[in-house]
Motif scaffolding. Structure first.
Motif, PDB file in Angstrom:
ATOM      1  N   PRO A 149      37.282 -22.499  10.094  1.00  0.00           N
ATOM      2  CA  PRO A 149      36.220 -21.773  10.809  1.00  0.00           C
ATOM      3  C   PRO A 149      35.634 -20.670   9.930  1.00  0.00           C
ATOM      4  N   GLY A 150      34.316 -20.546   9.961  1.00  0.00           N
ATOM      5  CA  GLY A 150      33.667 -19.514   9.176  1.00  0.00           C
ATOM      6  C   GLY A 150      33.304 -19.935   7.770  1.00  0.00           C
ATOM      7  N   MET A 151      33.659 -21.167   7.384  1.00  0.00           N
ATOM      8  CA  MET A 151      33.286 -21.691   6.066  1.00  0.00           C
ATOM      9  C   MET A 151      32.089 -22.630   6.221  1.00  0.00           C
ATOM     10  N   HIS A 152      31.071 -22.426   5.407  1.00  0.00           N
ATOM     11  CA  HIS A 152      29.885 -23.279   5.432  1.00  0.00           C
ATOM     12  C   HIS A 152      29.615 -23.740   4.004  1.00  0.00           C
ATOM     13  N   TYR A 153      29.565 -25.049   3.826  1.00  0.00           N
ATOM     14  CA  TYR A 153      29.444 -25.640   2.489  1.00  0.00           C
ATOM     15  C   TYR A 153      28.099 -26.334   2.377  1.00  0.00           C
ATOM     16  N   LEU A 154      27.309 -25.964   1.364  1.00  0.00           N
ATOM     17  CA  LEU A 154      25.987 -26.527   1.156  1.00  0.00           C
ATOM     18  C   LEU A 154      25.868 -27.070  -0.263  1.00  0.00           C
ATOM     19  N   GLN A 155      24.962 -28.014  -0.437  1.00  0.00           N
ATOM     20  CA  GLN A 155      24.556 -28.450  -1.770  1.00  0.00           C
ATOM     21  C   GLN A 155      23.041 -28.327  -1.829  1.00  0.00           C
ATOM     22  N   VAL A 156      22.534 -27.533  -2.794  1.00  0.00           N
ATOM     23  CA  VAL A 156      21.129 -27.162  -2.796  1.00  0.00           C
ATOM     24  C   VAL A 156      20.545 -27.278  -4.199  1.00  0.00           C
ATOM     25  N   ARG A 157      19.220 -27.252  -4.245  1.00  0.00           N
ATOM     26  CA  ARG A 157      18.505 -27.195  -5.525  1.00  0.00           C
ATOM     27  C   ARG A 157      17.978 -25.787  -5.803  1.00  0.00           C
ATOM     28  N   GLU A 158      17.830 -25.016  -4.739  1.00  0.00           N
ATOM     29  CA  GLU A 158      17.386 -23.628  -4.886  1.00  0.00           C
ATOM     30  C   GLU A 158      17.964 -22.818  -3.738  1.00  0.00           C
ATOM     31  N   LEU A 159      18.331 -21.573  -4.012  1.00  0.00           N
ATOM     32  CA  LEU A 159      18.931 -20.719  -2.988  1.00  0.00           C
ATOM     33  C   LEU A 159      18.435 -19.294  -3.172  1.00  0.00           C
ATOM     34  N   ILE A 160      18.145 -18.636  -2.045  1.00  0.00           N
ATOM     35  CA  ILE A 160      17.805 -17.216  -2.050  1.00  0.00           C
ATOM     36  C   ILE A 160      18.741 -16.504  -1.086  1.00  0.00           C
ATOM     37  N   VAL A 161      19.366 -15.445  -1.561  1.00  0.00           N
ATOM     38  CA  VAL A 161      20.224 -14.592  -0.737  1.00  0.00           C
ATOM     39  C   VAL A 161      19.565 -13.219  -0.659  1.00  0.00           C
ATOM     40  N   GLU A 162      19.202 -12.794   0.554  1.00  0.00           N
ATOM     41  CA  GLU A 162      18.599 -11.481   0.770  1.00  0.00           C
ATOM     42  C   GLU A 162      19.591 -10.629   1.546  1.00  0.00           C
ATOM     43  N   ALA A 163      20.215  -9.672   0.869  1.00  0.00           N
ATOM     44  CA  ALA A 163      21.244  -8.834   1.480  1.00  0.00           C
ATOM     45  C   ALA A 163      20.652  -7.533   1.995  1.00  0.00           C
ATOM     46  N   ASP A 164      21.414  -6.856   2.869  1.00  0.00           N
ATOM     47  CA  ASP A 164      20.942  -5.607   3.453  1.00  0.00           C
ATOM     48  C   ASP A 164      21.178  -4.401   2.544  1.00  0.00           C
ATOM     49  N   ARG A 165      21.901  -4.619   1.431  1.00  0.00           N
ATOM     50  CA  ARG A 165      22.168  -3.528   0.483  1.00  0.00           C
ATOM     51  C   ARG A 165      22.508  -4.134  -0.874  1.00  0.00           C
ATOM     52  N   GLU A 166      22.553  -3.319  -1.888  1.00  0.00           N
ATOM     53  CA  GLU A 166      22.919  -3.795  -3.216  1.00  0.00           C
ATOM     54  C   GLU A 166      24.380  -4.215  -3.217  1.00  0.00           C
ATOM     55  N   LEU A 167      24.649  -5.387  -3.816  1.00  0.00           N
ATOM     56  CA  LEU A 167      25.994  -5.953  -3.823  1.00  0.00           C
ATOM     57  C   LEU A 167      26.445  -6.243  -5.246  1.00  0.00           C
TER      58      LEU A 167
END
Length: 199
Positions: A149-167
Motif C-alpha cells: 500500500p502506498g507504492m505506485h509504479y510507473l513507466q514513462v517517457r517524460e515526468l514532471i514533479v512539482e513540489a511545494d518546497r525545495e527538496l
C-alpha cells in the motif's frame, strides 16, 4: 550497481569481454544520469551518504544513511505529471526514477526496469508511516515492495514533479536540490557489458 548482485568476477568479465550494448541516458533539469535519480527521502539519503566516513564502502554508506533517516524524513506535497497527464497530487515520501533495476546499496527499487527500452521507471511512495517505512526498506532489497500500500509504479517517457518546497535530490549519487524536476530521455550510449547477465 548496474550489475546488481552479480559476482565481482562476472562484472569484470562483462566489462572486458561482452559486446557493447545500448543504454538509455536520462536527464533531470539538464543533469544527465544513467542509473537513477531520487527526490525526497532518497535525496536526503544520498546527501547523508556522501558526508559519511569514507572508510565505509559506497554501498555501506547508503545502507547506514537509510537506517539513520528512515523514521525522521518528512513528507512533501507534490503534483506528478507523467507523459503530459496529471497522474497524482498529494503527499509524497519519495520519488525515485530508475533506468536499471538497482539503486545504491543493492536496493532493487525498479524491478521491471530495462536499461534500453526508452522508458524511465518511477516509484512514488505516498503512504509511509513508521511500520511501512521499515517494511518497505526490508522488501526493497529484493524488489518485493512495489505491491505494498502506498507504492505506485510507473513507466514513462517524460515526468514532471512539482513540489511545494525545495527538496534534496540526487542524480547517480550527485547531490542537488530544486522545487520542480523535469525528466526527459537524452538518447543512448553504447556501454561495454550493460546487458551481460545483469542479475
Amino acid at each position: 550497481v548496474i550489475h546488481g548482485t552479480l559476482h565481482p568476477g562476472k562484472q569484470l568479465e562483462a566489462a572486458l569481454f561482452a559486446e557493447p550494448s545500448p543504454m538509455d541516458v536520462w536527464e533531470v533539469n539538464g543533469v544527465r544520469f544513467l542509473e537513477g535519480c531520487g527526490i525526497g527521502f532518497d535525496g536526503v539519503v544520498a546527501h547523508a551518504a556522501l558526508n559519511m566516513w569514507k572508510g565505509f564502502s559506497n554501498g555501506m554508506r547508503y545502507v547506514l544513511a537509510v537506517a539513520r533517516h528512515l523514521l525522521t524524513a518528512q513528507k512533501f506535497q507534490a503534483r506528478i505529471i507523467a507523459d503530459n497527464r496529471m497522474c497524482y497530487e498529494g503527499p509524497l515520501f519519495m520519488v525515485s526514477a530508475g533506468n536499471g533495476q538497482f539503486a545504491g546499496g543493492g536496493f532493487k527499487l525498479w524491478p521491471a526496469a530495462s536499461l534500453s527500452d526508452g522508458l524511465l521507471d518511477i516509484l512514488l511512495v505516498t503512504k509511509a508511516d513508521a511500520r511501512q517505512r521499515i517494511l518497505y526498506a526490508s522488501l526493497a532489497r529484493k524488489g518485493q515492495h512495489v505491491a505494498l500500500p502506498g507504492m505506485h509504479y510507473l513507466q514513462v517517457r517524460e515526468l514532471i514533479v512539482e513540489a511545494d518546497r525545495e527538496l534534496l535530490m540526487h542524480a547517480d549519487g550527485e547531490p542537488g536540490s530544486d522545487r520542480v524536476f523535469i525528466f526527459r530521455h537524452a538518447g543512448q550510449v553504447m556501454v561495454q557489458g550493460a546487458n551481460f547477465n545483469l542479475f
